[in-house]
Design a protein around this motif. Structure first.
Motif, PDB file in Angstrom:
ATOM      1  N   LEU A  56      -7.770 -45.746  43.770  1.00 49.30           N
ATOM      2  CA  LEU A  56      -7.153 -47.035  44.091  1.00 49.30           C
ATOM      3  C   LEU A  56      -7.469 -47.417  45.533  1.00 49.30           C
ATOM      4  CD1 LEU A  56      -5.227 -49.402  43.435  1.00 49.30           C
ATOM      5  CD2 LEU A  56      -3.364 -47.932  44.236  1.00 49.30           C
ATOM      6  N   GLY A  57      -7.395 -46.453  46.446  1.00 46.73           N
ATOM      7  CA  GLY A  57      -7.738 -46.709  47.840  1.00 46.73           C
ATOM      8  C   GLY A  57      -9.191 -47.105  47.996  1.00 46.73           C
ATOM      9  N   LEU A  58     -10.064 -46.451  47.249  1.00 48.28           N
ATOM     10  CA  LEU A  58     -11.492 -46.768  47.295  1.00 48.28           C
ATOM     11  C   LEU A  58     -11.746 -48.183  46.767  1.00 48.28           C
ATOM     12  CD1 LEU A  58     -14.329 -45.811  47.924  1.00 48.28           C
ATOM     13  CD2 LEU A  58     -14.393 -44.704  45.687  1.00 48.28           C
ATOM     14  N   THR A  59     -11.032 -48.547  45.718  1.00 48.51           N
ATOM     15  CA  THR A  59     -11.148 -49.902  45.172  1.00 48.51           C
ATOM     16  C   THR A  59     -10.682 -50.924  46.201  1.00 48.51           C
ATOM     17  OG1 THR A  59     -10.772 -49.021  42.955  1.00 48.51           O
ATOM     18  CG2 THR A  59     -10.481 -51.384  43.239  1.00 48.51           C
ATOM     19  N   THR A  60      -9.579 -50.631  46.878  1.00 48.04           N
ATOM     20  CA  THR A  60      -9.064 -51.531  47.911  1.00 48.04           C
ATOM     21  C   THR A  60     -10.064 -51.665  49.053  1.00 48.04           C
ATOM     22  OG1 THR A  60      -6.812 -50.881  47.354  1.00 48.04           O
ATOM     23  CG2 THR A  60      -7.140 -51.916  49.499  1.00 48.04           C
ATOM     24  N   LEU A  61     -10.648 -50.556  49.479  1.00 47.72           N
ATOM     25  CA  LEU A  61     -11.657 -50.617  50.539  1.00 47.72           C
ATOM     26  C   LEU A  61     -12.849 -51.471  50.114  1.00 47.72           C
ATOM     27  CD1 LEU A  61     -11.699 -46.921  51.841  1.00 47.72           C
ATOM     28  CD2 LEU A  61     -10.928 -48.945  53.074  1.00 47.72           C
ATOM     29  N   THR A  62     -13.240 -51.369  48.854  1.00 49.56           N
ATOM     30  CA  THR A  62     -14.364 -52.170  48.355  1.00 49.56           C
ATOM     31  C   THR A  62     -14.024 -53.652  48.383  1.00 49.56           C
ATOM     32  OG1 THR A  62     -15.037 -50.323  46.946  1.00 49.56           O
ATOM     33  CG2 THR A  62     -15.966 -52.490  46.425  1.00 49.56           C
ATOM     34  N   VAL A  63     -12.799 -54.011  47.993  1.00 49.04           N
ATOM     35  CA  VAL A  63     -12.370 -55.413  48.054  1.00 49.04           C
ATOM     36  C   VAL A  63     -12.416 -55.906  49.504  1.00 49.04           C
ATOM     37  CG1 VAL A  63     -10.396 -56.960  47.740  1.00 49.04           C
ATOM     38  CG2 VAL A  63     -11.000 -55.333  45.942  1.00 49.04           C
ATOM     39  N   LEU A  64     -11.979 -55.075  50.436  1.00 51.02           N
ATOM     40  CA  LEU A  64     -12.018 -55.453  51.847  1.00 51.02           C
ATOM     41  C   LEU A  64     -13.452 -55.635  52.341  1.00 51.02           C
ATOM     42  CD1 LEU A  64      -9.178 -53.199  53.305  1.00 51.02           C
ATOM     43  CD2 LEU A  64      -9.135 -55.677  52.970  1.00 51.02           C
ATOM     44  N   VAL A  65     -14.367 -54.784  51.879  1.00 54.75           N
ATOM     45  CA  VAL A  65     -15.777 -54.924  52.257  1.00 54.75           C
ATOM     46  C   VAL A  65     -16.341 -56.226  51.702  1.00 54.75           C
ATOM     47  CG1 VAL A  65     -18.092 -53.961  51.847  1.00 54.75           C
ATOM     48  CG2 VAL A  65     -16.226 -52.463  52.556  1.00 54.75           C
ATOM     49  N   LEU A  69     -21.705 -57.287  45.243  1.00 60.73           N
ATOM     50  CA  LEU A  69     -20.587 -56.357  45.089  1.00 60.73           C
ATOM     51  C   LEU A  69     -19.509 -56.942  44.187  1.00 60.73           C
ATOM     52  CD1 LEU A  69     -20.251 -54.996  48.741  1.00 60.73           C
ATOM     53  CD2 LEU A  69     -21.186 -53.804  46.753  1.00 60.73           C
ATOM     54  N   LEU A  70     -19.278 -58.227  44.300  1.00 64.20           N
ATOM     55  CA  LEU A  70     -18.238 -58.873  43.497  1.00 64.20           C
ATOM     56  C   LEU A  70     -18.630 -58.939  42.024  1.00 64.20           C
ATOM     57  CD1 LEU A  70     -15.492 -60.265  43.563  1.00 64.20           C
ATOM     58  CD2 LEU A  70     -16.666 -62.415  43.995  1.00 64.20           C
ATOM     59  N   VAL A  71     -19.884 -59.268  41.744  1.00 67.25           N
ATOM     60  CA  VAL A  71     -20.345 -59.363  40.357  1.00 67.25           C
ATOM     61  C   VAL A  71     -20.215 -58.016  39.652  1.00 67.25           C
ATOM     62  CG1 VAL A  71     -22.421 -59.684  38.938  1.00 67.25           C
ATOM     63  CG2 VAL A  71     -21.850 -61.354  40.691  1.00 67.25           C
ATOM     64  N   GLY A  72     -20.501 -56.944  40.355  1.00 68.23           N
ATOM     65  CA  GLY A  72     -20.439 -55.619  39.741  1.00 68.23           C
ATOM     66  C   GLY A  72     -19.074 -54.959  39.818  1.00 68.23           C
ATOM     67  N   PHE A  73     -18.114 -55.629  40.438  1.00 69.13           N
ATOM     68  CA  PHE A  73     -16.782 -55.044  40.622  1.00 69.13           C
ATOM     69  C   PHE A  73     -16.086 -54.887  39.276  1.00 69.13           C
ATOM     70  CE2 PHE A  73     -12.303 -55.060  41.810  1.00 69.13           C
ATOM     71  CZ  PHE A  73     -12.318 -54.148  42.844  1.00 69.13           C
ATOM     72  N   PRO A  74     -15.401 -53.839  38.975  1.00 69.37           N
ATOM     73  CA  PRO A  74     -14.949 -52.739  39.826  1.00 69.37           C
ATOM     74  C   PRO A  74     -15.918 -51.562  39.892  1.00 69.37           C
ATOM     75  CG  PRO A  74     -13.823 -52.585  37.730  1.00 69.37           C
ATOM     76  CD  PRO A  74     -14.722 -53.807  37.663  1.00 69.37           C
ATOM     77  N   ALA A  75     -17.034 -51.616  39.156  1.00 69.47           N
ATOM     78  CA  ALA A  75     -17.975 -50.491  39.175  1.00 69.47           C
ATOM     79  C   ALA A  75     -18.552 -50.259  40.568  1.00 69.47           C
ATOM     80  CB  ALA A  75     -19.104 -50.727  38.176  1.00 69.47           C
ATOM     81  N   THR A  76     -18.697 -51.328  41.362  1.00 70.59           N
ATOM     82  CA  THR A  76     -19.251 -51.156  42.704  1.00 70.59           C
ATOM     83  C   THR A  76     -18.323 -50.328  43.601  1.00 70.59           C
ATOM     84  OG1 THR A  76     -18.306 -53.296  43.352  1.00 70.59           O
ATOM     85  CG2 THR A  76     -20.622 -53.275  42.696  1.00 70.59           C
ATOM     86  N   ALA A  77     -17.050 -50.243  43.237  1.00 74.06           N
ATOM     87  CA  ALA A  77     -16.111 -49.439  44.031  1.00 74.06           C
ATOM     88  C   ALA A  77     -16.501 -47.969  44.010  1.00 74.06           C
ATOM     89  CB  ALA A  77     -14.679 -49.617  43.511  1.00 74.06           C
ATOM     90  N   LEU A  78     -17.245 -47.556  42.987  1.00 75.67           N
ATOM     91  CA  LEU A  78     -17.617 -46.153  42.868  1.00 75.67           C
ATOM     92  C   LEU A  78     -18.702 -45.735  43.854  1.00 75.67           C
ATOM     93  CD1 LEU A  78     -17.667 -45.847  38.972  1.00 75.67           C
ATOM     94  CD2 LEU A  78     -15.815 -45.241  40.555  1.00 75.67           C
ATOM     95  N   TRP A  79     -19.445 -46.706  44.402  1.00 75.69           N
ATOM     96  CA  TRP A  79     -20.553 -46.332  45.269  1.00 75.69           C
ATOM     97  C   TRP A  79     -20.672 -47.145  46.554  1.00 75.69           C
ATOM     98  CZ3 TRP A  79     -23.808 -50.328  46.230  1.00 75.69           C
ATOM     99  CH2 TRP A  79     -23.853 -51.367  45.298  1.00 75.69           C
TER     100      TRP A  79
END
Length: 191
Positions: A95-104, A143-153
């Motif tokens: 969840l934290g990683l997903t949040t960091l990805t949204v912030l990025v 990053l947005l188009v691939g979200f939430p999968a982009t959160a993994l990398w």
């Protein structure tokens, strides 16, 4: 006097060598982060959670030294907020990683818009600002188009690239300084 100069030169050489070694180590860490972006992202998420928990403890401790009742209340509220967010990230680092990805994604989008506005207004170098803004918006979109999968990398890759580039630049800077010092040394001894 000669020993002071020699000692200073020796210390400068050690610092330059340390910069090269530190740069190489950072570059190696960057490569490791690029090879394991998910693990790197999770580690950063856990680190963020731990930092927030420590921040919560600091705010609660600061409440004891707050001068007013209102200061105590705000410090305790901030401590609770930091603690809840930190514990929730530690309990679920994904969840934290997903949040960091949204912030990025948000950062790249805002950066891209601001740079494009600057380019259109004619500030600075419009071509380079516009190009940088377009790339930032493109990254945000990808990053947005691939979200939430982009959160993994995404966070791990970006962190790895940053470490790699910083490490290479530190090592090259250290090497350049070594070359400059070596080139100056014979000229100083002749004079």
């Amino acid at each position: 006097m000669a020993t002071e100069a020699s000692s200073s030169d020796s210390m400068q050489a050690q610092l330059q060598q340390g910069g090269v070694v530190g740069g190489v180590l950072l570059a190696i860490l960057g490569l490791l982060a690029l090879v394991t972006p998910f693990i790197t992202g999770l580690a950063l998420s856990i680190l963020l959670g731990a930092a927030l928990v420590v921040g919560a403890l600091v705010h609660v401790a600061a409440a004891f030294s707050a001068g007013s009742a209102r200061g105590v209340v705000w410090q305790v509220i901030l401590g609770i907020a930091y603690g809840l967010v930190g514990i929730s990230i530690l309990a679920n680092p994904l969840l934290g990683l997903t949040t960091l990805t949204v912030l990025v994604i948000a950062f790249f989008a805002v950066e891209g818009i601001v740079q494009l506005v600057w380019a259109v207004s004619g500030a600075g170098s419009p071509l380079w600002l516009g190009l940088s803004g377009a790339i930032s918006l493109l990254l945000a979109g990808m990053l947005l188009v691939g979200f939430p999968a982009t959160a993994l990398w995404a966070v791990g890759v970006l962190f790895g690239v940053d470490l790699l580039v910083t490490g290479i630049s530190m090592a090259m800077h250290g090497r350049t300084q070594e070359s400059a010092t070596t080139a100056e040394a014979p000229a100083e001894t002749m004079g």
